[in-house]
Motif scaffolding. Sequence first.
Motif, PDB file in Angstrom:
ATOM      1  N   ALA A 292       0.849  -1.198   0.000  1.00 36.10           N
ATOM      2  CA  ALA A 292       0.000   0.000   0.000  1.00 36.10           C
ATOM      3  C   ALA A 292       0.875   1.234   0.000  1.00 36.10           C
ATOM      4  CB  ALA A 292      -0.909   0.025   1.228  1.00 36.10           C
ATOM      5  N   THR A 293       0.322   2.324  -0.480  1.00 34.16           N
ATOM      6  CA  THR A 293       1.000   3.610  -0.405  1.00 34.16           C
ATOM      7  C   THR A 293      -0.055   4.715  -0.415  1.00 34.16           C
ATOM      8  OG1 THR A 293       2.775   4.957  -1.350  1.00 34.16           O
ATOM      9  CG2 THR A 293       1.371   3.797  -2.920  1.00 34.16           C
ATOM     10  N   GLY A 294       0.325   5.874   0.101  1.00 32.27           N
ATOM     11  CA  GLY A 294      -0.626   6.989   0.122  1.00 32.27           C
ATOM     12  C   GLY A 294      -1.734   6.791   1.126  1.00 32.27           C
ATOM     13  N   LEU A 295      -2.905   7.313   0.785  1.00 33.81           N
ATOM     14  CA  LEU A 295      -4.026   7.343   1.733  1.00 33.81           C
ATOM     15  C   LEU A 295      -5.131   6.374   1.330  1.00 33.81           C
ATOM     16  CD1 LEU A 295      -4.370  11.248   1.956  1.00 33.81           C
ATOM     17  CD2 LEU A 295      -3.054   9.754   3.477  1.00 33.81           C
ATOM     18  N   THR A 296      -5.823   5.852   2.335  1.00 31.08           N
ATOM     19  CA  THR A 296      -7.053   5.113   2.054  1.00 31.08           C
ATOM     20  C   THR A 296      -8.156   6.166   1.859  1.00 31.08           C
ATOM     21  OG1 THR A 296      -7.666   5.080   4.386  1.00 31.08           O
ATOM     22  CG2 THR A 296      -6.348   3.225   3.586  1.00 31.08           C
ATOM     23  N   GLU A 297      -9.320   5.715   1.425  1.00 28.24           N
ATOM     24  CA  GLU A 297     -10.428   6.671   1.253  1.00 28.24           C
ATOM     25  C   GLU A 297     -10.747   7.384   2.577  1.00 28.24           C
ATOM     26  OE1 GLU A 297     -12.181   3.357  -0.547  1.00 28.24           O
ATOM     27  OE2 GLU A 297     -13.390   4.590  -1.901  1.00 28.24           O
ATOM     28  N   GLU A 298     -10.743   6.600   3.658  1.00 28.19           N
ATOM     29  CA  GLU A 298     -11.072   7.162   4.969  1.00 28.19           C
ATOM     30  C   GLU A 298     -10.037   8.212   5.391  1.00 28.19           C
ATOM     31  OE1 GLU A 298     -11.390   4.050   7.825  1.00 28.19           O
ATOM     32  OE2 GLU A 298     -11.975   5.445   9.405  1.00 28.19           O
ATOM     33  N   GLU A 299      -8.758   7.863   5.224  1.00 29.55           N
ATOM     34  CA  GLU A 299      -7.690   8.804   5.590  1.00 29.55           C
ATOM     35  C   GLU A 299      -7.759  10.060   4.715  1.00 29.55           C
ATOM     36  OE1 GLU A 299      -4.377   5.424   6.930  1.00 29.55           O
ATOM     37  OE2 GLU A 299      -4.432   6.161   4.876  1.00 29.55           O
ATOM     38  N   LEU A 340      -3.855  11.618  -7.772  1.00 28.79           N
ATOM     39  CA  LEU A 340      -3.810  10.304  -7.124  1.00 28.79           C
ATOM     40  C   LEU A 340      -3.568  10.526  -5.641  1.00 28.79           C
ATOM     41  CD1 LEU A 340      -3.684   7.175  -7.652  1.00 28.79           C
ATOM     42  CD2 LEU A 340      -1.204   7.430  -7.539  1.00 28.79           C
ATOM     43  N   LEU A 341      -4.313   9.805  -4.795  1.00 30.74           N
ATOM     44  CA  LEU A 341      -4.149   9.952  -3.344  1.00 30.74           C
ATOM     45  C   LEU A 341      -3.603   8.694  -2.685  1.00 30.74           C
ATOM     46  CD1 LEU A 341      -7.503  11.768  -2.440  1.00 30.74           C
ATOM     47  CD2 LEU A 341      -5.232  12.787  -2.701  1.00 30.74           C
ATOM     48  N   GLY A 342      -3.813   7.547  -3.325  1.00 31.09           N
ATOM     49  CA  GLY A 342      -3.332   6.325  -2.684  1.00 31.09           C
ATOM     50  C   GLY A 342      -3.555   5.105  -3.555  1.00 31.09           C
ATOM     51  N   GLY A 343      -2.908   4.019  -3.159  1.00 29.95           N
ATOM     52  CA  GLY A 343      -3.077   2.771  -3.905  1.00 29.95           C
ATOM     53  C   GLY A 343      -2.780   1.574  -3.022  1.00 29.95           C
ATOM     54  N   GLN A 344      -3.433   0.469  -3.327  1.00 28.11           N
ATOM     55  CA  GLN A 344      -3.176  -0.792  -2.633  1.00 28.11           C
ATOM     56  C   GLN A 344      -3.095  -1.898  -3.673  1.00 28.11           C
ATOM     57  OE1 GLN A 344      -6.346  -1.393   0.234  1.00 28.11           O
ATOM     58  NE2 GLN A 344      -5.519   0.207   1.569  1.00 28.11           N
ATOM     59  N   LEU A 345      -2.239  -2.876  -3.410  1.00 24.61           N
ATOM     60  CA  LEU A 345      -2.097  -3.982  -4.358  1.00 24.61           C
ATOM     61  C   LEU A 345      -1.971  -5.296  -3.616  1.00 24.61           C
ATOM     62  CD1 LEU A 345       0.223  -1.786  -6.230  1.00 24.61           C
ATOM     63  CD2 LEU A 345      -1.103  -3.323  -7.656  1.00 24.61           C
ATOM     64  N   ILE A 346      -2.455  -6.354  -4.241  1.00 25.81           N
ATOM     65  CA  ILE A 346      -2.323  -7.682  -3.645  1.00 25.81           C
ATOM     66  C   ILE A 346      -2.213  -8.721  -4.753  1.00 25.81           C
ATOM     67  CG2 ILE A 346      -4.809  -8.237  -3.494  1.00 25.81           C
ATOM     68  CD1 ILE A 346      -4.170  -9.264  -0.634  1.00 25.81           C
ATOM     69  N   GLY A 347      -1.361  -9.702  -4.549  1.00 27.16           N
ATOM     70  CA  GLY A 347      -1.249 -10.758  -5.544  1.00 27.16           C
ATOM     71  C   GLY A 347      -0.055 -11.650  -5.228  1.00 27.16           C
ATOM     72  N   LYS A 348       0.029 -12.755  -5.964  1.00 30.38           N
ATOM     73  CA  LYS A 348       1.129 -13.682  -5.701  1.00 30.38           C
ATOM     74  C   LYS A 348       2.448 -13.108  -6.211  1.00 30.38           C
ATOM     75  CE  LYS A 348      -1.378 -18.027  -5.250  1.00 30.38           C
ATOM     76  NZ  LYS A 348      -1.876 -17.684  -3.951  1.00 30.38           N
ATOM     77  N   ARG A 349       2.387 -12.230  -7.187  1.00 30.32           N
ATOM     78  CA  ARG A 349       3.591 -11.507  -7.619  1.00 30.32           C
ATOM     79  C   ARG A 349       3.188 -10.190  -8.269  1.00 30.32           C
ATOM     80  NH1 ARG A 349       5.586 -14.585 -13.076  1.00 30.32           N
ATOM     81  NH2 ARG A 349       3.636 -15.668 -13.497  1.00 30.32           N
ATOM     82  N   GLY A 350       4.148  -9.288  -8.290  1.00 30.25           N
ATOM     83  CA  GLY A 350       3.937  -8.030  -8.994  1.00 30.25           C
ATOM     84  C   GLY A 350       3.278  -6.926  -8.180  1.00 30.25           C
TER      85      GLY A 350
END
Length: 401
Positions: A292-299, A340-350
């Motif tokens: 994750a980086t930046g802000l969540t919607e709540e933040e 852009l305010l934030g981003g999150q990523l999930i996965g087995k790679r990348g």
Amino acid sequence: MPYYIGDVIEESKRLVIRTPEEFNKTGIDARVRTHVEGIDAQKGLVYLSGGMSIPYDYLVMATGAKAVRLDIPGQDLEGVFSLKNLSDAIRIKSWIRDKHCRRAVILGAGYIAMEMCEALQTIGLDTKIVYRGKLPAKKWDPAFSQVILDEIKGHGVEFVSGKKPLAIEKGKTGSLQLVTDSGVVEADIILMALGVSPEVSLAKSIGLSIGEGTGAVQVDLTQKTSRENVWAVGDCCEVFHKVAGRWVYLPLGDIANKQGRVAGQNIGGSPMEFPGIVGAQAFKVFNLEVAATGLTEEEAAQSGFDPVGVLIWGVPVARSMAKGEKLGIKLVGDKKTRKLLGGQLIGKRGAVQRVYALSVALWSGLTVDEVGYLDFPYTPPFGGAWDAIHIAAQDLARKLT
Ligand SMILES: Cc1cc2nc3c(=O)[nH]c(=O)nc-3n(C[C@H](O)[C@H](O)[C@H](O)COP(=O)(O)OP(=O)(O)OC[C@H]3O[C@@H](n4cnc5c(N)ncnc54)[C@H](O)[C@@H]3O)c2cc1C
């Protein structure tokens, strides 16, 4: 430390970056097992355990953070641990070995709990997470937390949600019992992984300003505190969040390192400012990368933005090579500025690789439209001509219009 406990790193000495002897060789008098009992800021004196005192011209507060403990009966019983430093890690590993532990309970479900459930399960302990909430890793979108939950369950970790721990007691066979509001959980070792709070008792004793919402030492961009000749760095102090535009508390090692360097430069006469952070963070749990980086919607809403989010499931490689693999990406943008305010990523790679790019985008203040056309390398084993980031950003750009 979780990798030392989980036998990925075999020797504890590999976690020691520099020994006191190595410090001493460079002219730095490093004293371990020495507690600072008090400070006289008028006289410029630090009082040590054992009755000694040291004079100073400049003082750097680097007292770190303390592990949050559940204030319940039995929390001090043998076999109940927090994991905050290398000594804790060595004690945990010895306890598991010496007591032939077979069952572990972890209280909490943040990133350290995730890393530790992998470590303990991998070395053969039957591991349960007991958590008052429904899903782990609450910073992440619930859809991503669900993927994390499936991953840990898939590797045999039991996730016991919605239980409130009331006490820890000694069991009949020498084991421990966690008493909750809905039943008892047996364990040979209990780990409290409930987060940390800034260690500011010394800072308060000399009247340093403490952040209201953070409870951490307030500093400026040179790491100077509210008191002349006193500096603060790392987990005991605040840090400036470039995206939020305010001071926050984010106890992470990369930030502590940079703040330490900045304070040292300033004290040593080469002035510099710490440019701040964008909140980049990541962890691995079994076969998943979570970032994750930046802000969540709540933040973002708390920081005065008008946030809009989009979550898509893309692929970490070109579609022709994906073999069913998914990469989840969530982006948050501001309706007013389209930034852009934030981003999150999930996965087995990348996932982690892409959060680097998003962090640079946040650092540079890019709009979502710009992120949708960023120049990334295209080669099938690492991504398509349109990367998951492009697709998510273009989706978000449409939502912002
Ligand atoms: C299990 C675990 C995993 C982590 N993983 C990551 C990760 O992957 N990435 C990441 O960025 N961060 C990670 N962190 C966080 C990272 O370890 C901290 O952010 C970092 O160590 C902070 O450094 P610091 O020097 O500010 O504090 P610390 O490392 O906590 O050091 C503070 C020191 O001050 C000492 N101290 C406090 N008061 C006194 C006193 N009165 N007298 C003498 N000494 C005192 C403490 O004993 C301690 O040794 C992890 C933390 C834990 C616990």
